[in-house]
Each structure stands twice: as C-alpha cells, then as structure tokens.
Scaffold this active site. Structure first.
Site, PDB file in Angstrom:
ATOM      1  N   PHE A   1      67.050 110.954  53.990  1.00 19.92           N
ATOM      2  CA  PHE A   1      66.144 112.403  54.096  1.00 19.92           C
ATOM      3  C   PHE A   1      66.065 113.118  53.082  1.00 19.92           C
ATOM      4  O   PHE A   1      67.169 113.586  51.932  1.00 19.92           O
ATOM      5  CB  PHE A   1      67.109 112.910  55.190  1.00 19.92           C
ATOM      6  CG  PHE A   1      66.123 114.348  55.900  1.00 19.92           C
ATOM      7  CD1 PHE A   1      64.704 114.061  56.969  1.00 19.92           C
ATOM      8  CD2 PHE A   1      66.940 115.246  55.712  1.00 19.92           C
ATOM      9  CE1 PHE A   1      64.188 115.219  57.040  1.00 19.92           C
ATOM     10  CE2 PHE A   1      66.466 116.534  56.764  1.00 19.92           C
ATOM     11  CZ  PHE A   1      64.727 116.446  57.299  1.00 19.92           C
TER      12      PHE A   1
ATOM     13  N   ASP B   1      75.641 108.864  56.259  1.00 25.01           N
ATOM     14  CA  ASP B   1      74.481 109.929  57.954  1.00 25.01           C
ATOM     15  C   ASP B   1      74.349 108.414  59.161  1.00 25.01           C
ATOM     16  O   ASP B   1      73.462 108.163  58.804  1.00 25.01           O
ATOM     17  CB  ASP B   1      73.122 110.307  56.850  1.00 25.01           C
ATOM     18  CG  ASP B   1      73.053 111.539  57.541  1.00 25.01           C
ATOM     19  OD1 ASP B   1      72.551 111.631  58.616  1.00 25.01           O
ATOM     20  OD2 ASP B   1      72.210 112.693  56.649  1.00 25.01           O
TER      21      ASP B   1
ATOM     22  N   TYR C   1      71.317 117.185  67.759  1.00 25.52           N
ATOM     23  CA  TYR C   1      70.202 117.475  68.878  1.00 25.52           C
ATOM     24  C   TYR C   1      69.192 116.593  68.890  1.00 25.52           C
ATOM     25  O   TYR C   1      68.264 116.893  69.473  1.00 25.52           O
ATOM     26  CB  TYR C   1      69.518 119.290  67.716  1.00 25.52           C
ATOM     27  CG  TYR C   1      69.272 118.876  66.429  1.00 25.52           C
ATOM     28  CD1 TYR C   1      67.925 118.082  65.799  1.00 25.52           C
ATOM     29  CD2 TYR C   1      70.881 119.183  65.264  1.00 25.52           C
ATOM     30  CE1 TYR C   1      68.318 117.704  64.809  1.00 25.52           C
ATOM     31  CE2 TYR C   1      69.693 119.016  63.917  1.00 25.52           C
ATOM     32  CZ  TYR C   1      69.307 118.796  63.502  1.00 25.52           C
ATOM     33  OH  TYR C   1      68.420 118.507  62.558  1.00 25.52           O
ATOM     34  N   LYS C   2      69.304 115.270  68.013  1.00 23.77           N
ATOM     35  CA  LYS C   2      68.829 114.550  68.030  1.00 23.77           C
ATOM     36  C   LYS C   2      68.430 113.725  69.374  1.00 23.77           C
ATOM     37  O   LYS C   2      67.907 114.106  70.164  1.00 23.77           O
ATOM     38  CB  LYS C   2      68.285 113.572  66.365  1.00 23.77           C
ATOM     39  CG  LYS C   2      67.899 114.255  65.730  1.00 23.77           C
ATOM     40  CD  LYS C   2      67.653 113.434  64.255  1.00 23.77           C
ATOM     41  CE  LYS C   2      67.495 115.158  63.144  1.00 23.77           C
ATOM     42  NZ  LYS C   2      67.793 114.165  61.672  1.00 23.77           N
TER      43      LYS C   2
ATOM     44  N   ARG D   1      54.837 108.418  64.042  1.00 19.90           N
ATOM     45  CA  ARG D   1      56.692 108.307  65.010  1.00 19.90           C
ATOM     46  C   ARG D   1      56.838 108.678  65.804  1.00 19.90           C
ATOM     47  O   ARG D   1      56.338 109.729  66.587  1.00 19.90           O
ATOM     48  CB  ARG D   1      57.155 109.192  63.537  1.00 19.90           C
ATOM     49  CG  ARG D   1      58.650 108.355  63.826  1.00 19.90           C
ATOM     50  CD  ARG D   1      59.448 109.093  62.603  1.00 19.90           C
ATOM     51  NE  ARG D   1      59.956 110.963  63.609  1.00 19.90           N
ATOM     52  CZ  ARG D   1      60.788 111.295  62.372  1.00 19.90           C
ATOM     53  NH1 ARG D   1      61.841 111.205  62.170  1.00 19.90           N
ATOM     54  NH2 ARG D   1      61.379 112.836  62.965  1.00 19.90           N
TER      55      ARG D   1
END
Ligand SMILES: *Cc1c(COP(=O)(O)O)cnc(C)c1O
Length: 397
Positions: A113, A184, A209-210, A356
């Site tokens: 990312f 990560d 939060y994912k 996605r």
C-alpha cells in the site's frame, strides 16, 4: 443455527444494500453503538477525568490489544492499540532499522500500500544515513533477500489483487539473510488465519476499521516480538510510552515492553467500539471464517466469470494464495463500480482498473454473492455503466 446467520444479525446492514466492502470499512455492530453510547454517558459523562482510573481507560490499549492479539497469534502482552496504521508502520520500521545499524536497505514490493512506502521514504530522509528503499515485484522478494537487507517490510495481502504472501516462509528466509521482518496485516487481521508467534515475525502492524469492524478512524495496532520488546528504542517517544508518564521526567525512558509503543492519549471511545466488535470475533473460529470466505469467493468467481465474460479475474485463482477479497479488472472499472453502487451493491474501485469485493462471512452470505453477480451481469449486458454521471471521480473511490 449456522453461526454466520447469528453473527450477521449482530450488524446494522442498511436495508436493500449488499455490502462487499468490509475490507475497506467494516459495518457497524449493534453492540458497538450500544457500548459507545453507554460508555459516553456512564464514563465520559459521569466520571469525567476520573474515568482514566475508574474505568480503566489507561489500560485499554494493551488490554484490548491482547484480545485482538488472539486473532493473530500474538503472545499475550505484545500488542498495543493506538494512532493510525501509517504511524505504526513508521514506528515498526524505525525500530527494526535500529536493530540493524550496519545494513542500508529496506526491501518492499510493488504490491504494498503506498502509505507504507511513503512512510519509509520519510523515515529514510529523516535518518539521513544512506538508507535505500528497494521496491521489487512481489514474486521477486524471495530472490532479493541478500545480505544487504536490513528490513523486509511487506503487506501480507495485496490491497488491489488480494494476492497473499507466504508469511511463514518469507519471514524464515528474511531471518536466514540476517534481516528483520515487518509485516503489515491490514488485509489479514480478521481476514485470514495468522499466527505471528509461530511465524516468528519480528514486528507486525495493522488496522481495525477494515475486517475487524471498529468504525472509521478506529485505532491501529502494533506487535513487537518478545525477543525485541525490551530492546527496541521508540522513534515516536511520546509521554504515554514513557516508563512513568506521571513522573513528568524531562528525559525519555521507554516503558516496559509493548507499552513503549504507545505515543499519546488513546482514542478511548473508538477502542470501546472495537472491543464490542471483538465480542463477535470471539464467537467464531478463524478457521471457519476462512473456510466460509473461500467457499463464497469461489462462488463469486464462478458466477461473475460465467455471467460477465468481459471482466478479467485480477486475483489469484488458487484460493490458498488469495486473501479475503476478489478483484476483477476492466478498463471502465470506475464507471462499472459506480453503476453497481447505484444498484445497491457496494464494492470499491482501485486505480487503474480494479473492481474490488471484500468477502466477509460474518455478515455476507450466498444471497449477497448471487445478487452482486446478477447485478453486475445486468450492468454489463445493458451497458448501464456508460453514463457521464458514473465517470465523475469522488474524493474517495
Ligand atoms: C488501509 C491501509 C493503510 C491505511 O493507513 P491509515 O494510516 O490507517 O490510513 C495503510 N497500509 C495498508 C497496507 C493498508 O491496507
């Protein structure tokens, strides 16, 4: 009753919406709303400053961190919550580099990312000691683990394609090369089984939060392996990572173990939301979640490939090499996703051409998968995406 029917009923899912974007922002657990409401009224409202002691706000980042740690195979006392993931990447990387003062290269891959790479760039500039960020293709990481690598910094699951690195194997190879492994877990925690202790990982970071459903702006987490926990020297040496914050010493002295990875005042309300969300995670077995996610992903791939031949699978076909998301590529991907959202199926778009879809069994079922695939078919066959309104780019895609 099917455990996933039970968990699904615990989330607020908007009427008429199929939500396949829990890999970006998890939905609201009803219990989080109640917990936050009660916490604000009974703790913030009634206790005010005394809540730090009376309600245990000060211990919350490591207490709840340990609950999260169970989901990722962390040893007790080695995970703490706070800040955002970008900050935790910086902290982990800075500490990892300090363990390898005679080496100059941070190895990462092009599937990482961007924020992780940006944080590395900024840190390199600040340290000003000739460090280099070497970004290779994901499949070249293994061959690039030479004896010049100080730190291998990777995101296990690629945010675009869902391609998943073999964390155990790459960590072992990094150690053989004398490097430190920083992982990560943004798209791993709550998505796939992770066993940090078994994989012998040095540092891990991730967000809540994912897949973990703590809500927008929920705190990140950091893990430091027991062998490093008392050794590392925090780069972000804030007062709450100090050995005794309330001594108000003028000099920094790192706190015990993982406590030193705290920086400043924790987001108490948001951690309360996370804690309620973790109650749901404790009802399920991660292996069952994974098995169900694979089943739903295979169904989705089959349905979309049959119904929408113009879309190209952009995720690994082999489930073992895929995280908990499925991606398809199409040059009009942005407009197609906007049309899909307008028809009540929420996924997201990642430049340049990726549609996605997060597969999150806690609240996504076969009915959602079938609806998403049939809606996508209607949009493709009727070219419903071909409208100017669907080409206007919002700030967040
Ligand atoms: C989501 C994500 C981030 C976001 O970082 P924040 O600081 O929480 O905004 C960073 N890295 C990876 C790999 C991610 O997937």
């Amino acid at each position: 009753m099917d455990i996933f029917k039970k968990t699904r009923a615990m989330f607020h899912l908007p009427e008429g919406m199929t939500y396949l974007d829990g890999n970006s922002l998890g939905p609201l657990p009803y219990a989080a709303q109640d917990r936050v409401d009660a916490m604000m009224r009974d703790q913030w409202g009634e206790m005010l400053i005394t809540g730090w002691n009376k309600a245990g706000w000060m211990e919350q980042p490591s207490r709840v961190g340990d609950r999260l740690g169970k989901l990722i195979g962390a040893e007790t006392g080695h995970v703490v919550l706070g800040d955002t993931l970008s900050i935790k990447v910086y902290q982990a990387l800075a500490s990892a580099l300090e363990l390898k003062p005679d080496r100059k290269v941070i190895l990462s891959d092009s599937g990482n990312f961007p924020s992780d790479l940006y944080m590395a760039e900024g840190l390199i500039r600040m340290l000003d000691r000739g460090l280099e960020l070497r970004v290779v293709a994901p499949e070249d990481v293994e061959a690039s683990l030479g004896d010049d690598i100080a730190v291998m910094m990777l995101t296990q699951v690629d945010y675009r394609s869902g391609r998943m690195h073999d964390m155990n194997r790459l960590t072992e190879l990094a150690h053989k090369a004398g490097a430190i492994a920083v992982w990560d877990l943004a798209h791993s925690a709550g998505a796939v089984p992770v066993d940090l202790a078994a994989a012998n990982v040095d540092f891990a970071v991730g967000c809540t939060y994912k897949y973990l459903n703590s809500g927008p702006g929920g705190p990140a987490f950091i893990y430091v392996a027991p062998r490093h926990a008392e050794v590392v020297n925090p780069a972000l040496s804030g007062w709450l990572g100090h050995a005794s914050p309330f001594a108000f010493d003028l000099n920094y002295k790192p706190g015990a173990g993982i406590e030193r990875m705290r920086v400043g005042t924790p987001p108490v309300i948001q951690i309360a939301a996370l804690e309620a969300a973790l109650d749901i995670w404790e009802m399920v077995d991660m292996a069952d979640v994974r098995a169900r996610a694979v089943e739903l992903s295979e169904l989705f791939i089959n349905e979309v490939e049959t119904r929408c031949p113009e879309l190209t699978l952009a995720s690994p076909r082999d489930a073992a090499q895929r995280g908990s998301q499925v991606s398809f590529a199409h040059e009009e991907g942005y407009a197609i996703m906007q049309a899909l959202i307008a028809h009540g199926v929420i996924g997201d778009f990642r430049a340049p051409d990726i549609l996605r879809f997060g597969i999150t069994p806690l609240y996504v079922g076969e009915d959602d998968i079938l609806r998403a695939a049939t809606t996508l078919q209607e949009i493709m066959e009727g070219q419903l995406w071909d409208r100017d309104a669907y080409r206007i780019r919002s700030r967040v895609t």
